[in-house]
Design an enzyme around this catalytic site. Structure first.
Site, PDB file in Angstrom:
ATOM      1  N   ALA A 119       0.789  -1.408   0.170  1.00  0.00           N
ATOM      2  CA  ALA A 119       0.029   0.081   0.013  1.00  0.00           C
ATOM      3  C   ALA A 119       0.927   1.377   0.105  1.00  0.00           C
ATOM      4  O   ALA A 119       0.238   2.406  -0.447  1.00  0.00           O
ATOM      5  CB  ALA A 119      -0.898  -0.098   1.075  1.00  0.00           C
ATOM      6  N   ALA A 120       2.126   1.201   0.462  1.00  0.00           N
ATOM      7  CA  ALA A 120       2.791   2.511   0.598  1.00  0.00           C
ATOM      8  C   ALA A 120       3.180   2.988  -0.862  1.00  0.00           C
ATOM      9  O   ALA A 120       3.291   2.348  -1.829  1.00  0.00           O
ATOM     10  CB  ALA A 120       3.983   2.398   1.342  1.00  0.00           C
ATOM     11  N   GLY A 122       0.539   5.179  -0.464  1.00  0.00           N
ATOM     12  CA  GLY A 122      -0.637   5.224   0.012  1.00  0.00           C
ATOM     13  C   GLY A 122      -1.774   5.715  -0.939  1.00  0.00           C
ATOM     14  O   GLY A 122      -3.130   6.473  -0.575  1.00  0.00           O
ATOM     15  N   GLY A 123      -1.358   5.997  -2.242  1.00  0.00           N
ATOM     16  CA  GLY A 123      -2.099   6.677  -3.476  1.00  0.00           C
ATOM     17  C   GLY A 123      -3.547   5.722  -3.491  1.00  0.00           C
ATOM     18  O   GLY A 123      -4.575   6.381  -3.433  1.00  0.00           O
ATOM     19  N   LYS A 124      -3.260   4.444  -3.383  1.00  0.00           N
ATOM     20  CA  LYS A 124      -4.662   3.721  -3.879  1.00  0.00           C
ATOM     21  C   LYS A 124      -5.311   3.536  -2.495  1.00  0.00           C
ATOM     22  O   LYS A 124      -6.594   3.616  -2.533  1.00  0.00           O
ATOM     23  CB  LYS A 124      -4.362   2.611  -4.495  1.00  0.00           C
ATOM     24  CG  LYS A 124      -3.700   2.616  -5.978  1.00  0.00           C
ATOM     25  CD  LYS A 124      -3.419   1.455  -6.743  1.00  0.00           C
ATOM     26  CE  LYS A 124      -2.872   1.821  -8.071  1.00  0.00           C
ATOM     27  NZ  LYS A 124      -1.246   2.222  -7.687  1.00  0.00           N
ATOM     28  N   ASP A 169       4.722  -9.158   6.178  1.00  0.00           N
ATOM     29  CA  ASP A 169       5.081  -9.633   4.801  1.00  0.00           C
ATOM     30  C   ASP A 169       3.820 -10.303   4.487  1.00  0.00           C
ATOM     31  O   ASP A 169       2.852 -10.824   5.089  1.00  0.00           O
ATOM     32  CB  ASP A 169       6.373 -10.396   4.730  1.00  0.00           C
ATOM     33  CG  ASP A 169       6.201 -11.605   5.613  1.00  0.00           C
ATOM     34  OD1 ASP A 169       5.035 -12.328   5.914  1.00  0.00           O
ATOM     35  OD2 ASP A 169       7.351 -12.070   6.326  1.00  0.00           O
ATOM     36  N   ASP A 187      -1.272  -4.243  -5.484  1.00  0.00           N
ATOM     37  CA  ASP A 187      -0.529  -3.437  -6.343  1.00  0.00           C
ATOM     38  C   ASP A 187       1.037  -3.773  -6.463  1.00  0.00           C
ATOM     39  O   ASP A 187       1.581  -3.090  -5.608  1.00  0.00           O
ATOM     40  CB  ASP A 187      -0.740  -1.838  -5.920  1.00  0.00           C
ATOM     41  CG  ASP A 187      -0.308  -1.035  -6.863  1.00  0.00           C
ATOM     42  OD1 ASP A 187      -0.110  -1.292  -8.119  1.00  0.00           O
ATOM     43  OD2 ASP A 187      -0.218   0.251  -6.397  1.00  0.00           O
ATOM     44  N   ARG A 217       8.327 -12.594  -8.068  1.00  0.00           N
ATOM     45  CA  ARG A 217       8.155 -11.951  -6.742  1.00  0.00           C
ATOM     46  C   ARG A 217       6.728 -11.707  -6.788  1.00  0.00           C
ATOM     47  O   ARG A 217       5.994 -12.045  -5.703  1.00  0.00           O
ATOM     48  CB  ARG A 217       8.762 -10.719  -6.461  1.00  0.00           C
ATOM     49  CG  ARG A 217       8.408  -9.903  -5.231  1.00  0.00           C
ATOM     50  CD  ARG A 217       9.319  -8.913  -4.891  1.00  0.00           C
ATOM     51  NE  ARG A 217       9.528  -8.058  -5.932  1.00  0.00           N
ATOM     52  CZ  ARG A 217      10.491  -7.085  -6.070  1.00  0.00           C
ATOM     53  NH1 ARG A 217      11.476  -6.833  -5.181  1.00  0.00           N
ATOM     54  NH2 ARG A 217      10.242  -5.862  -6.865  1.00  0.00           N
ATOM     55  N   CYS A 240       2.444  -1.192 -12.558  1.00  0.00           N
ATOM     56  CA  CYS A 240       2.877  -0.042 -13.592  1.00  0.00           C
ATOM     57  C   CYS A 240       3.763  -0.505 -14.520  1.00  0.00           C
ATOM     58  O   CYS A 240       4.581   0.263 -14.912  1.00  0.00           O
ATOM     59  CB  CYS A 240       3.024   1.295 -12.712  1.00  0.00           C
ATOM     60  SG  CYS A 240       4.290   1.016 -11.469  1.00  0.00           S
TER      61      CYS A 240
HETATM   62  N1  SAM Z   1      -0.103   1.115  -3.812  1.00  0.00           N
HETATM   63  C1  SAM Z   1       0.693   1.986  -3.674  1.00  0.00           C
HETATM   64  C2  SAM Z   1      -0.042   3.358  -3.958  1.00  0.00           C
HETATM   65  O1  SAM Z   1      -0.829   3.665  -4.527  1.00  0.00           O
HETATM   66  O2  SAM Z   1       0.509   4.529  -3.418  1.00  0.00           O
HETATM   67  C3  SAM Z   1       2.149   1.569  -4.412  1.00  0.00           C
HETATM   68  C4  SAM Z   1       2.569   0.407  -4.257  1.00  0.00           C
HETATM   69  S1  SAM Z   1       4.000   0.016  -4.789  1.00  0.00           S
HETATM   70  C5  SAM Z   1       3.733  -0.368  -6.597  1.00  0.00           C
HETATM   71  C6  SAM Z   1       4.605  -1.572  -4.390  1.00  0.00           C
HETATM   72  C7  SAM Z   1       4.732  -1.604  -2.750  1.00  0.00           C
HETATM   73  O3  SAM Z   1       5.103  -3.134  -2.546  1.00  0.00           O
HETATM   74  C8  SAM Z   1       6.070  -0.898  -2.455  1.00  0.00           C
HETATM   75  O4  SAM Z   1       5.244  -0.099  -1.531  1.00  0.00           O
HETATM   76  C9  SAM Z   1       6.949  -1.891  -1.996  1.00  0.00           C
HETATM   77  O5  SAM Z   1       7.381  -1.158  -0.728  1.00  0.00           O
HETATM   78  C10 SAM Z   1       6.197  -3.162  -1.650  1.00  0.00           C
HETATM   79  N2  SAM Z   1       6.836  -4.177  -1.614  1.00  0.00           N
HETATM   80  C11 SAM Z   1       8.121  -4.455  -2.172  1.00  0.00           C
HETATM   81  N3  SAM Z   1       8.493  -5.956  -1.963  1.00  0.00           N
HETATM   82  C12 SAM Z   1       7.328  -6.533  -1.569  1.00  0.00           C
HETATM   83  C13 SAM Z   1       7.271  -7.838  -1.351  1.00  0.00           C
HETATM   84  N4  SAM Z   1       8.030  -8.739  -1.229  1.00  0.00           N
HETATM   85  N5  SAM Z   1       6.147  -8.086  -0.727  1.00  0.00           N
HETATM   86  C14 SAM Z   1       4.925  -7.230  -0.361  1.00  0.00           C
HETATM   87  N6  SAM Z   1       5.394  -5.935  -0.807  1.00  0.00           N
HETATM   88  C15 SAM Z   1       6.516  -5.554  -1.315  1.00  0.00           C
END
Ligand code: SAM
Length: 464
Positions: A119-120, A122-124, A169, A187, A217, A240
């Site tokens: 989620a970080a 936090g846009g969505k 996780d 996302d 992944r 994206c």
């Molecule tokens: N949904 C967010 C938004 O709209 O602001 C953007 C999310 S970004 C595309 C993907 C997120 O997945 C990142 O915040 C990243 O830290 C997290 N991420 C990275 N590796 C991951 C993992 N192995 N499992 C889960 N999340 C992971």
């Protein structure tokens, strides 16, 4: 000679294998190149619970009622309304999640629980929060600690008590929160080719190896967390990236590994979103291409969980906590917040939960790491209270509390954690507001003021 960003895109377009643009016809290549030479559109999304009067009528984002394009990019850090949570800066394609959510929410009955797994920042999540009826709960999860902190700040700024933040996780989420969510958004972290023109340097990180690593992944994240989705629940998968390996191939993989039905989302053709179908199972997905619409690259697909295997036979339900004695705070917090609340003391801080959300908190508090839940009210200190920053930014804060209206210059000083309005003969706790929206708390005494903005929230930019 060093390759420029545009040269790199031209070279990637020529790749015979693992070409991220493999899904589009080569006749579109000139348009792809042209779009990558253009500046990306700047867009914001308004917080429906924190209304303000925009200075001008902006062009609307077609697929999201709260989204607007700005004619140019302002310095958002120097806009107090941004700090008040009046809007979120979000690229327009991502706002399509609103359209998807509205469609699938119609099919869900009763209050729902929504999980935003990755989620970080936090846009969505802030978008989903804006659409959520008060009875629903949004759980936003982020595994990376620093990013989870930013997510907490953005959700606090958005101001809703029904938005929670977890830091776990995906495996922990799948194991500990089995069969919990009606809607789950993944996302996924990806190669990010759809965002190249926003972050041109990111193209240097693109490689075939990275595409393969991201695809593996993505599968692992889905496999680890899938159990958290309820039977008949909806899985929304997004990236994206333009790469078919991260988009359509993942849809095929989902269809092969889980009992799901791909869901088709209707939308008007004039939005110019491109429908695609995965090669093996014809699962439908939607591509946002910057050369066809006003937004960045996005892929999204929706599935409905069709099996009853969420709770495997023989697995015992989680232990139920012995119910605690209800906590009764010493302070009449009702003077600060509207509505009926269940109070709880957690590490010296008083929290308020909508009563029907408290059971869920009890159910999960020992299983996962929760960073934000309900509404943090503050601390009781003998005869006084220290109201929390979260309370100042909350949409539940009563509107008739003492407030100090600041000018833009004063608001920026406040956001730098400096004292303001010390000459107004004020006394006690007041919110410092800008255009009617609270920015934080101040405690005034004759001739001085203590600014309670948390240190790590203060803006460090020169405000000129
Ligand atoms: N949904 C967010 C938004 O709209 O602001 C953007 C999310 S970004 C595309 C993907 C997120 O997945 C990142 O915040 C990243 O830290 C997290 N991420 C990275 N590796 C991951 C993992 N192995 N499992 C889960 N999340 C992971």
């Amino acid at each position: 000679m060093e390759q420029t960003y545009i040269d790199t895109i031209a070279a990637i377009l020529q790749l015979q294998e693992h070409n991220p643009f493999a899904g589009i016809d080569s006749s579109e290549y000139p348009a792809v190149m042209a779009a990558h030479r253009e500046a990306y559109p700047v867009s914001i999304r308004l917080n429906p619970y924190k209304t303000f009067q925009p200075e001008q009528a902006y062009e609307r984002v077609p697929w999201c009622g709260y989204g607007y394009y700005l004619p140019e990019r302002p310095v958002f850090t120097l806009d107090p309304l941004f700090h008040a949570g009046a809007y979120y800066v979000q690229e327009a394609s991502s706002m399509f999640v609103a359209h998807v959510y509205d469609y699938i929410r119609e099919a869900c009955t009763g209050p729902v629980k929504v999980l935003d797994l990755c989620a970080a920042p936090g846009g969505k999540s802030t978008l989903l929060a804006s659409l959520l009826p008060a009875d629903d709960i949004l759980v936003s999860n982020e595994v990376i600690q620093g990013r989870a902190g930013i997510l907490v700040e953005n959700m606090v700024r958005w101001g809703q008590a029904n938005t929670w933040v977890l830091q776990n996780d995906p495996e922990m989420i799948g194991k500990s929160l089995e069969n919990t969510f009606d809607i789950m958004l993944i996302d996924a972290p990806c190669t990010g080719s759809g965002l190249w023109r926003k972050d041109q340097a990111a193209i240097d990180e693109w490689s075939v190896q990275h595409v393969k690593l991201c695809a593996e992944r993505q599968k692992r994240i889905i496999a680890d967390s899938y159990a958290a989705l309820k039977q008949d629940g909806y899985l929304v998968y997004a990236t994206c990236s333009y790469s078919p390996e991260e988009d359509e191939a993942i849809c095929d993989w989902i269809t092969e590994h889980f009992d799901v039905i791909p869901v088709s989302i209707p939308f008007p053709p004039e939005w110019n979103i491109v429908r695609s179908y995965s090669s093996a199972h014809r699962a439908e997905g939607y591509h946002f291409y910057p050369w066809k619409l006003k937004g960045e690259g996005l892929f999204i697909a929706v599935f409905k969980k069709n099996d009853g295997a969420a709770v495997p036979a023989g697995r015992k339900p989680g232990k139920k906590r012995a119910s605690r004695k209800p906590f009764i705070p010493a302070t009449a917090w009702e003077q600060y917040i509207d509505g009926a609340w269940h109070y709880e003391l957690i590490r010296e801080e008083i929290y308020a939960f909508p009563p029907h959300h408290y059971d869920f908190f009890e159910q999960i508090r020992d299983k996962v790491y929760i960073r934000k839940a309900g509404l943090k009210l503050g601390q009781e200190t003998g005869r006084d209270v220290i109201p929390s920053h979260e309370l100042a930014l909350s949409i539940h804060l009563r509107k008739d509390l003492p407030a100090v209206a600041l000018t833009r210059e004063e608001a920026l000083l406040f956001l730098k954690k400096e004292p303001v309005a010390t000459d107004r003969g004020l006394k006690g706790w007041h919110t410092a507001t800008y255009q009617g929206l609270p920015l934080g708390w101040g405690k005034w005494m004759p001739g001085r003021m203590n600014n309670y903005l948390p240190k790590h929230w203060r803006i460090r930019m020169d405000i000129g």
